[in-house]
Write an enzyme that holds these catalytic residues in place. Structure first.
Site, PDB file in Angstrom:
ATOM      1  N   GLU A 275      -4.253  21.978 -30.543  1.00  0.00           N
ATOM      2  CA  GLU A 275      -3.327  22.685 -31.444  1.00  0.00           C
ATOM      3  C   GLU A 275      -3.900  24.077 -31.610  1.00  0.00           C
ATOM      4  O   GLU A 275      -4.864  24.277 -32.348  1.00  0.00           O
ATOM      5  CB  GLU A 275      -3.252  21.980 -32.801  1.00  0.00           C
ATOM      6  CG  GLU A 275      -2.643  20.613 -32.764  1.00  0.00           C
ATOM      7  CD  GLU A 275      -1.144  20.647 -32.503  1.00  0.00           C
ATOM      8  OE1 GLU A 275      -0.505  21.674 -32.799  1.00  0.00           O
ATOM      9  OE2 GLU A 275      -0.618  19.653 -31.977  1.00  0.00           O
TER      10      GLU A 275
ATOM     11  N   GLY B  67      -7.599  24.944 -33.412  1.00  0.00           N
ATOM     12  CA  GLY B  67      -8.356  26.183 -33.534  1.00  0.00           C
ATOM     13  C   GLY B  67      -7.781  27.231 -32.620  1.00  0.00           C
ATOM     14  O   GLY B  67      -6.616  27.147 -32.216  1.00  0.00           O
ATOM     15  N   GLY B  68      -8.604  28.194 -32.253  1.00  0.00           N
ATOM     16  CA  GLY B  68      -8.139  29.323 -31.459  1.00  0.00           C
ATOM     17  C   GLY B  68      -8.078  29.010 -29.963  1.00  0.00           C
ATOM     18  O   GLY B  68      -8.669  28.039 -29.484  1.00  0.00           O
TER      19      GLY B  68
ATOM     20  N   LYS C 193     -15.723  17.208 -37.003  1.00  0.00           N
ATOM     21  CA  LYS C 193     -16.476  18.446 -37.248  1.00  0.00           C
ATOM     22  C   LYS C 193     -15.544  19.493 -37.849  1.00  0.00           C
ATOM     23  O   LYS C 193     -14.675  20.025 -37.168  1.00  0.00           O
ATOM     24  CB  LYS C 193     -17.057  19.013 -35.936  1.00  0.00           C
ATOM     25  CG  LYS C 193     -18.043  20.142 -36.215  1.00  0.00           C
ATOM     26  CD  LYS C 193     -18.234  21.079 -35.074  1.00  0.00           C
ATOM     27  CE  LYS C 193     -17.340  22.278 -35.126  1.00  0.00           C
ATOM     28  NZ  LYS C 193     -17.545  23.168 -36.293  1.00  0.00           N
TER      29      LYS C 193
ATOM     30  N   GLY D  35     -10.364  26.527 -27.692  1.00  0.00           N
ATOM     31  CA  GLY D  35      -9.581  25.404 -27.154  1.00  0.00           C
ATOM     32  C   GLY D  35      -9.731  25.289 -25.651  1.00  0.00           C
ATOM     33  O   GLY D  35      -9.831  24.178 -25.104  1.00  0.00           O
TER      34      GLY D  35
ATOM     35  N   GLU E 203      -2.717  37.166 -31.420  1.00  0.00           N
ATOM     36  CA  GLU E 203      -2.689  36.573 -32.759  1.00  0.00           C
ATOM     37  C   GLU E 203      -3.681  37.338 -33.636  1.00  0.00           C
ATOM     38  O   GLU E 203      -4.875  37.318 -33.369  1.00  0.00           O
ATOM     39  CB  GLU E 203      -3.104  35.099 -32.664  1.00  0.00           C
ATOM     40  CG  GLU E 203      -3.032  34.386 -33.978  1.00  0.00           C
ATOM     41  CD  GLU E 203      -3.564  32.960 -33.899  1.00  0.00           C
ATOM     42  OE1 GLU E 203      -4.642  32.743 -33.326  1.00  0.00           O
ATOM     43  OE2 GLU E 203      -2.900  32.063 -34.439  1.00  0.00           O
TER      44      GLU E 203
ATOM     45  N   GLU F 267     -17.439  25.464 -39.520  1.00  0.00           N
ATOM     46  CA  GLU F 267     -18.712  25.750 -40.195  1.00  0.00           C
ATOM     47  C   GLU F 267     -18.518  26.697 -41.381  1.00  0.00           C
ATOM     48  O   GLU F 267     -19.366  26.796 -42.253  1.00  0.00           O
ATOM     49  CB  GLU F 267     -19.738  26.337 -39.206  1.00  0.00           C
ATOM     50  CG  GLU F 267     -19.314  27.615 -38.500  1.00  0.00           C
ATOM     51  CD  GLU F 267     -18.513  27.361 -37.224  1.00  0.00           C
ATOM     52  OE1 GLU F 267     -17.689  26.420 -37.205  1.00  0.00           O
ATOM     53  OE2 GLU F 267     -18.701  28.116 -36.258  1.00  0.00           O
TER      54      GLU F 267
END
Ligand code: NAD
Length: 500
Positions: A252, A230-231, A177, A235, A394, A180
């Site tokens: 990650e 991703g973030g 996936k 996560g 971040e 999006e």
């Protein structure tokens, strides 16, 4: 604009079961680039079933390693054949420059070739000394099974490939996936996998939102492993959703990455120029939308005035515009959401006492920078402190914060004062000091006198909340395998543990 079918299950492209679609926007002007299928739970379940069937009854997990490696090499060749086309897709979808898109295609190609070579060169099992001539003991590696692969929008093709290449090399099947926001290059890669001869059902793609598609993939009982990039917030949800079925989980996540510059790195003009240039590269490439972006400059106090003045002067000169335009050095942010987030971080930093040295606003529109695009000027925030939100979180935008130190211990303490631990750098003209500091940094990648390069043969991943597990390198392959110990008694006899 008519919709393209971007869901790929069991070798067939199809629309979403619900008929849902999503508009993909060009971040340079907010016009519609494409309309894609918006998958949901029904599509996800169908994709997992196909991957499960291909793993349990298909040929791929049992295909000889050399054949799997040959397929990966064919994919690498096809990526190079389509290099310009893919770079253009990636540039228009993410906003990055065409040159960055080309570099991504080359890096992706290298990853496919690396994992092909890695499995080709393996000896096939590790014989273990069982301490008896009557025992043959060997440890072999087998594929994990069905993998759920979930990727972000900043490096769509690259992040997908760091998962796909080792997953296929190891003999797994998968459901992927993409974000999006940026699904287009991933759909192209799926077409290349089919063209290279991958059997139907091994690689499945569901385009759609994190919830429900990613969430369903993470909790689905038919999935054996979930690998997520991703973030931190998403996560954490993925890990929680995967826990109920005790899946293997690889994460990650984000980073808040320090770039330490000692005065001795700038002893002459060349050293100064290099350190300033690398600080710009660390923070502003892809408009700062890089997990390993060096968004925290940690500068020796004696260097401060000269360094920050030059940094701001050069940051102001960075050419912002549509990523496909020649001469453009930085593209737009990927979305209105990222633009809003960047503006909010700059506002909070100024409210907390940071000093704006350049940027801090959207640029004037121009021919290459339409007013409707999500552009933001490279921004240097001086006199920052570790308590500020902009230093702790971040930002994932073109924001560089500057903190200063007086001693080596202070530099290390600042650099390690983060909940993340993805990457960091140290610039010093003193080799012993640079290595000493590198050894003390609690980050998964540390650069000395450089910023950003990575190698497919070296592990990539984070300490702390930057994640769990590693991609690339031999560990990146092992994430997709189970170790099995086969103990063979060559002289079977009763053990007489029980008398009767
Ligand atoms: P994100 O977390 O919003 O989305 C990442 C992916 O997760 C997307 O495909 C999204 O649809 C999906 N997702 C969202 N919610 C989910 C849920 N509940 N369950 C399952 N999937 C879900 O991240 P993003 O904004 O797309 O990407 C930026 C983030 O990615 C940054 O934090 C960046 O540091 C990180 N990143 C990390 C690395 C790395 O190597 N460590 C590399 C690139 C990006």
């Amino acid at each position: 604009m008519s919709a393209i079918e971007t869901i790929h299950i069991d070798g067939h492209w199809r629309p979403a079961a619900s008929g849902g679609t999503r508009e993909i926007l060009d971040p340079a002007d907010a016009t519609v680039l494409a309309v894609v299928s918006e998958g949901g739970v029904e599509d996800t379940d169908a994709a997992v079933e196909a991957a499960r069937r291909a793993f349990d009854t298909g040929d791929w997990p049992r295909t000889p390693t050399a054949e799997r490696a040959a397929l990966l090499r064919r994919v690498a060749d096809l990526l190079q054949r389509d290099r310009e086309e893919i770079a253009l897709i990636e540039s228009r979808d993410t906003g990055k420059t065409l040159e960055e898109g080309r570099v991504d295609v080359d890096d992706v190609t290298a990853a496919f070739r690396y994992f092909a070579d890695l499995v080709t060169n393996e000896s096939g099992g590790r014989v273990v000394d069982a301490g008896s001539a009557d025992v043959h003991s060997v440890v072999v590696h087998e594929p994990v099974g069905v993998c759920a692969l979930i990727t972000p929008w900043n490096y769509p093709l690259l992040q997908a490939s760091w998962k796909i290449a080792p997953a296929l090399a190891a003999g797994n099947t998968f459901v992927l996936k993409p974000s999006e926001v940026t699904p287009l290059s991933t759909a192209h890669l799926m077409r290349l996998l089919a063209e290279a001869g991958l059997p139907d059902g091994v690689a499945n793609l569901v385009t759609g939102p994190g919830d429900p598609v990613g969430a369903r993939m993470s909790s689905h009982p038919g999935v054996d492993l979930v690998s997520f990039t991703g973030g931190l917030v998403s996560g954490t949800k993925v890990a929680a959703a995967a826990a109920a079925t005790v899946k293997k989980v690889a994460l990650e996540l984000g980073g808040k990455n320090p770039n330490i510059v000692f005065a001795d790195a700038c002893a002459d003009d060349e050293g100064f120029d290099t350190a300033v240039d690398q600080a710009l590269n660390a923070a502003f490439i892809h408009s700062g939308q890089v997990c390993s972006a060096g968004s925290r400059l940690i500068l020796e106090e004696s260097l401060h005035d000269r360094f920050v003045t030059e940094l701001a002067r050069r940051a102001r000169r960075i050419r912002l515009g549509r990523g496909t335009e020649p001469g453009v050095e930085c593209g737009p942010l990927v979305s209105q959401q990222q633009l809003d987030k960047t503006e909010a971080y700059v506002a909070s930093a100024l409210a907390e006492g940071a000093v704006l040295r350049c940027g801090g606003k959207r640029p004037e529109p121009s021919e290459t920078r339409p007013a409707t695009g999500y552009f933001y000027e490279p921004t240097v925030l001086d006199r920052c402190t570790r308590e500020m939100r902009v230093v702790r979180e971040e930002t994932f935008g073109p924001i560089l914060t500057v903190e200063t130190f007086r001693t080596e211990d202070e530099a290390v303490a600042l650099a390690n004062d983060t909940e993340y631990g993805l990457a960091g750098a140290v610039f010093s003209g003193d080799t012993a000091r640079a290595r000493r500091v590198a050894a003390r940094l609690r980050h998964g990648t540390v650069w000395i006198n450089d910023y950003h390069p990575y190698l497919p043969q070296a592990e990539w991943g984070g300490f702390g909340k930057s994640g769990v597990g590693r991609e690339l390198g031999p560990t990146g392959l092992d994430e997709y395998r189970e170790a099995k110990h086969v103990y063979e008694n060559l002289r079977p006899a009763p053990v007489r543990w029980f008398a009767g």
